[in-house]
Design an enzyme around this catalytic site. Structure first.
Site, short mmCIF file in Angstrom:
data_model
loop_
_atom_site.label_atom_id
_atom_site.label_comp_id
_atom_site.label_asym_id
_atom_site.label_seq_id
_atom_site.Cartn_x
_atom_site.Cartn_y
_atom_site.Cartn_z
N CYS A 2 8.65 -18.18 -14.43
CA CYS A 2 10.25 -17.78 -14.69
C CYS A 2 10.92 -18.70 -13.67
O CYS A 2 10.55 -18.76 -12.45
CB CYS A 2 10.61 -16.41 -14.64
SG CYS A 2 9.32 -15.27 -15.66
N ARG A 28 8.93 -23.95 -15.20
CA ARG A 28 8.39 -22.77 -14.74
C ARG A 28 7.91 -21.62 -15.67
O ARG A 28 7.37 -20.66 -15.51
CB ARG A 28 9.47 -22.08 -13.63
CG ARG A 28 9.77 -23.00 -12.63
CD ARG A 28 10.78 -22.21 -11.71
NE ARG A 28 10.35 -21.24 -10.95
CZ ARG A 28 9.83 -21.19 -9.68
NH1 ARG A 28 10.11 -22.59 -8.95
NH2 ARG A 28 9.38 -20.26 -9.11
N TRP A 75 8.34 -16.92 -18.62
CA TRP A 75 6.99 -17.11 -18.77
C TRP A 75 6.37 -15.58 -18.81
O TRP A 75 6.45 -14.69 -17.80
CB TRP A 75 6.27 -17.69 -17.66
CG TRP A 75 4.78 -18.32 -18.04
CD1 TRP A 75 4.48 -19.16 -18.62
CD2 TRP A 75 3.58 -17.17 -17.47
NE1 TRP A 75 2.80 -18.92 -18.48
CE2 TRP A 75 2.43 -17.88 -17.88
CE3 TRP A 75 3.50 -16.02 -16.88
CZ2 TRP A 75 1.16 -17.45 -17.67
CZ3 TRP A 75 2.07 -15.48 -16.68
CH2 TRP A 75 0.99 -16.31 -17.19
N ASN A 99 12.32 -12.85 -11.69
CA ASN A 99 10.85 -13.74 -11.49
C ASN A 99 9.92 -13.05 -10.78
O ASN A 99 10.38 -12.62 -9.65
CB ASN A 99 11.48 -15.04 -10.87
CG ASN A 99 9.96 -15.96 -10.49
OD1 ASN A 99 9.05 -15.83 -11.09
ND2 ASN A 99 10.18 -16.85 -9.36
N GLY A 100 8.72 -12.46 -11.16
CA GLY A 100 7.88 -11.89 -10.42
C GLY A 100 7.26 -10.82 -11.23
O GLY A 100 7.54 -10.76 -12.62
N GLU A 478 -11.69 -32.53 -12.31
CA GLU A 478 -10.17 -32.63 -12.46
C GLU A 478 -10.04 -33.24 -13.75
O GLU A 478 -8.97 -32.80 -14.44
CB GLU A 478 -9.54 -33.40 -11.22
CG GLU A 478 -8.07 -33.66 -11.36
CD GLU A 478 -7.40 -32.55 -11.50
OE1 GLU A 478 -7.88 -31.37 -11.33
OE2 GLU A 478 -5.98 -32.79 -11.75
N LYS A 482 -7.58 -31.63 -16.83
CA LYS A 482 -6.42 -32.22 -17.36
C LYS A 482 -6.59 -32.05 -18.88
O LYS A 482 -5.41 -32.36 -19.61
CB LYS A 482 -6.21 -33.50 -16.67
CG LYS A 482 -5.13 -34.20 -16.56
CD LYS A 482 -4.68 -34.01 -15.03
CE LYS A 482 -4.30 -32.62 -14.70
NZ LYS A 482 -3.93 -32.16 -13.50
N GLU A 485 -6.28 -28.83 -20.43
CA GLU A 485 -4.85 -28.26 -20.20
C GLU A 485 -3.79 -28.85 -21.18
O GLU A 485 -2.83 -28.16 -21.70
CB GLU A 485 -4.55 -28.75 -18.83
CG GLU A 485 -3.15 -27.99 -18.22
CD GLU A 485 -2.94 -28.76 -16.82
OE1 GLU A 485 -3.52 -29.64 -16.38
OE2 GLU A 485 -1.92 -28.12 -16.02
N HIS A 501 -30.92 -28.25 -17.17
CA HIS A 501 -31.03 -26.97 -16.69
C HIS A 501 -30.29 -26.09 -17.64
O HIS A 501 -30.06 -24.77 -17.35
CB HIS A 501 -30.83 -26.61 -15.14
CG HIS A 501 -31.50 -27.56 -14.39
ND1 HIS A 501 -32.81 -27.28 -14.02
CD2 HIS A 501 -31.20 -28.60 -13.50
CE1 HIS A 501 -33.22 -28.32 -13.23
NE2 HIS A 501 -32.16 -29.03 -12.93
N LYS A 600 4.36 -24.33 -14.66
CA LYS A 600 4.26 -25.18 -13.28
C LYS A 600 3.94 -24.63 -11.92
O LYS A 600 3.26 -25.09 -11.22
CB LYS A 600 5.22 -26.19 -13.15
CG LYS A 600 5.28 -27.07 -12.08
CD LYS A 600 4.35 -28.35 -12.29
CE LYS A 600 4.12 -29.55 -11.21
NZ LYS A 600 2.93 -30.26 -11.57
O1 M6R Z 1 1.65 -25.64 -6.99
P1 M6R Z 1 -0.07 -25.51 -6.95
O2 M6R Z 1 -0.61 -26.73 -6.43
O3 M6R Z 1 -0.37 -24.32 -5.69
O4 M6R Z 1 -0.85 -25.25 -8.19
C1 M6R Z 1 -1.95 -24.96 -8.36
C2 M6R Z 1 -2.20 -25.11 -9.81
O5 M6R Z 1 -1.83 -23.92 -10.53
C3 M6R Z 1 -2.23 -26.44 -10.50
O6 M6R Z 1 -2.84 -27.57 -9.83
C4 M6R Z 1 -2.59 -26.54 -11.79
O7 M6R Z 1 -3.91 -26.29 -11.94
C5 M6R Z 1 -2.12 -27.69 -12.67
N1 M6R Z 1 -1.39 -27.50 -13.85
C6 M6R Z 1 -3.08 -28.61 -12.99
O8 M6R Z 1 -2.58 -29.86 -13.58
#
Ligand code: M6R
Length: 605
Positions: A2, A28, A75, A99-100, A478, A482, A485, A501, A600
């Protein structure tokens, strides 16, 4: 999650200021949006589910005028995505955005007998009622009383109906920053919304009450004593926030990646050696070390996994990596000379903040690698080290990841030098390899069309495997995050040797398998694993270091990566896999920057 915004000005422009700022905050959370706008005649609320531009289209011709207001991009946590649950929420004289998460909201509903009064399913509306209960014209006192009732994390921006042109705010954990110009004051969840107003800003301390009008910003502690705040300075330009002609921020941010890495390392290399003097990080921190504990989430954790290998192998330091979200609940018993390293782009991820707080309670030294200056994390740790990646807006992290890696490599180099696990010459050579990373990444960007072509072949796939060994496996973890996501393709990364395995039972005719082969000492083993999946009908795509290509069978689709020392191949490999995920998502027609269900900045546990 948020985003919240508050504005008090002399002109009747609150409507456009709030909408424009909400667009900056939308990364956010983007399932609903709303705002309250005030003028001489009173206060009106506009809100709906959907994106900021959808609300903008609905109301932009309504002639809305006002000189102050608050706004919110949501969010969802408590309650579904609908208009009733969108913020602002109102009760009596109180209108607020949040927010929270308020953990004890059920308890508050009972204590204040609110069951019949609530019009939404949110924890936020409950707080509006509690605040209205205490409000008798003295906002500071009422906010102070209200806040003592709350358990959880929050930042609130608040308007009282009988106090036009005044915005109040309070926070714990979730951030609020604010700034002032000659004719307005503005508060927001992050600096991006402030940067078009001023390059100076203030951070609202936790559990302090902000009162903001068009002419002044005042802050009080909970005993209502006024607090003086130190101004801080934003050191990037507002132009950094645009898409610069790219269709998505993610593409722009990948194009910026070589420079982000270069900007992160260049000021920290002196006479060929890593140097942290400007970060006030002394060698004594490395000398005293017993071990390192890395805590982080998502992409940042993947950077930590790479660092673990190098801290152990190059600097001889026992290193562990934990999911920040699991860390405190595992109640780890930390040696007193452990250094806790937190990694976070935003510096606001609540799980990572909680892990740091846990370590601090045990008197463990804390260091954090952060991209956002002024963030909560930067004020919490003993040693905040900043990556210079500039604002990262796409939800999928790209340039922040490789910048984090580059800073971690510098730490590894310094630790190895200080502890004598590598000679001066060896560390110099390690650092000159690191200095080549931006060039390697530029070479990958030059071949992006080739990656685009193979990405097109994945758009109908439902499930995909990524396999590799050593650092390649970590890069693929990673890459796999990506891809899932932003393209919504189920993707799993496996250490190639682990396939037989269990997971190899999932490979059948046509199953897509993406491999990375960049580690000289592991090439023959990786090739055997490729043969195993090919023998079972897999459709294989391999990201391969140029010098190793000759080892591969002719019928494998190869994406060539530039040559470098194996330890530094994570830089071009990471970028190549980011491009792959990006093109798959784009070809599928998705909003690459705002993938479904994600935000984000993750400020809820
Ligand atoms: O702001 P941060 O680096 O602490 O965020 C951590 C994760 O939420 C962030 O890296 C998330 O996995 C990304 N959206 C991946 O692309």
């Amino acid at each position: 999650m948020c985003g919240i915004i508050g504005y008090a000005g002399t002109a009747d422009n609150a409507f456009s200021v709030l909408l424009d700022s909400l667009e900056f905050l939308e990364y956010r959370g983007y399932d609903s949006v709303g705002m309250a706008i005030g003028n001489r005649e009173g206060l009106a609320v506009y809100k709906d589910k959907g994106r900021v531009n959808e609300l903008r289209k609905k109301i932009e011709n309504a002639g809305i005028k006002g000189n102050y207001g608050i706004g919110h991009t949501r969010w969802a946590t408590h309650g579904g995505v609908n208009k009733a649950n969108a913020h602002p929420h109102q009760a009596g004289k109180v209108t607020l955005v949040h927010n929270g998460i308020i953990e004890n909201y059920q308890e508050l509903i009972e204590r204040y007998d609110l069951r019949k009064k609530l019009r939404s399913e949110t924890d936020t509306e409950v707080v509006a009622h509690v605040l209205d209960h205490y409000y008798d014209g003295d906002a500071l006192k009422a906010i102070g009383k209200m806040v003592k009732e709350l358990k959880g994390t929050f930042s609130f921006a608040i308007i009282f109906a009988d106090q036009p042109n005044a915005i109040y705010a309070i926070r714990t954990v979730s951030p609020i920053v604010m700034t002032k110009t000659a004719d307005c004051s503005i508060l927001a969840s992050d600096l991006m919304s402030l940067s078009s107003f001023s390059n100076d800003y203030y951070v609202l301390p936790e559990l302090s009450i902000l009162k903001m009008t068009s002419s002044e910003i005042r802050v009080y502690d909970l005993s209502l004593n006024e607090i003086e705040l130190q101004a801080k300075h934003i050191d990037w330009q507002v132009e950094a926030l645009g898409k610069a002609g790219y269709p998505f921020y993610m593409e722009k941010e990948m194009m910026e990646e070589p420079k982000a890495v270069e900007d992160t390392i260049k000021e920290r290399i002196r006479n060929g050696l890593p140097d942290f003097e400007s970060d006030a990080l002394s060698d004594e921190v490395f000398e005293k070390l017993h071990s390192i504990m890395i805590v982080a989430c998502g992409t940042a954790r993947h950077a930590g996994l790479v660092a673990k290998q190098l801290f152990e192998r190059v600097a001889g330091i026992h290193t562990e990596v934990e999911y920040a979200s699991e860390f405190i609940y595992n109640e780890p018993n930390l040696h007193q000379d452990t250094l806790l390293i937190a990694i976070s782009q935003s510096g606001e991820t609540i799980d990572t903040l909680e892990a740091i707080r846990y370590a601090k309670k045990q008197n463990i030294r804390t260091l954090a690698i952060i991209n956002v200056k002024g963030s909560t994390m930067s004020q919490l740790v003993d040693y905040p080290l900043f990556t210079n990646a500039g604002p990262e807006i796409a939800v999928a992290s790209t340039k922040a990841y490789t910048s984090q890696l580059s800073l971690l490599y510098l730490l590894v180099g310094r630790a190895a030098y200080v502890r004598g696990t590598r000679t001066k010459e060896e560390v110099e050579s390690f650092i000159s390899n690191l200095q080549r990373a931006p060039g390697l990444m530029n070479q990958v960007l030059e071949c992006k069309d080739q990656i685009h072509q193979i990405a097109k072949e994945a758009i109908d796939d439902k499930s995909l495997f990524m396999i590799g060994r050593g650092l390649d496996y970590l890069s693929l973890m990673e890459g796999s995050l990506k891809l899932k996501e932003i393209s919504y393709i189920h993707s799993e990364s496996y250490a190639s040797g682990e396939l037989k395995h269990g997971p190899i039972s999932l490979i059948e005719e046509g199953t897509p398998v993406v491999a990375a082969i960049t580690q000289d000492h592991l090439v023959s083993k990786s090739l055997s694993n490729l043969k195993e999946v090919k023998a079972r009908g897999a459709r294989v795509y391999a990201f391969v270091k140029e010098s190793l290509i000759g080892n591969l069978d002719k019928d494998i689709r190869i994406i060539e990566l530039p040559n470098a020392d194996s330890d530094f191949m994570v830089f071009p490999t990471a970028l190549a896999l980011q491009l792959y995920a990006y093109y798959v998502s784009m070809e599928k027609g998705y909003d690459v920057d705002k993938p479904r269900n994600l935000a984000k900045v993750v400020t809820v546990e």
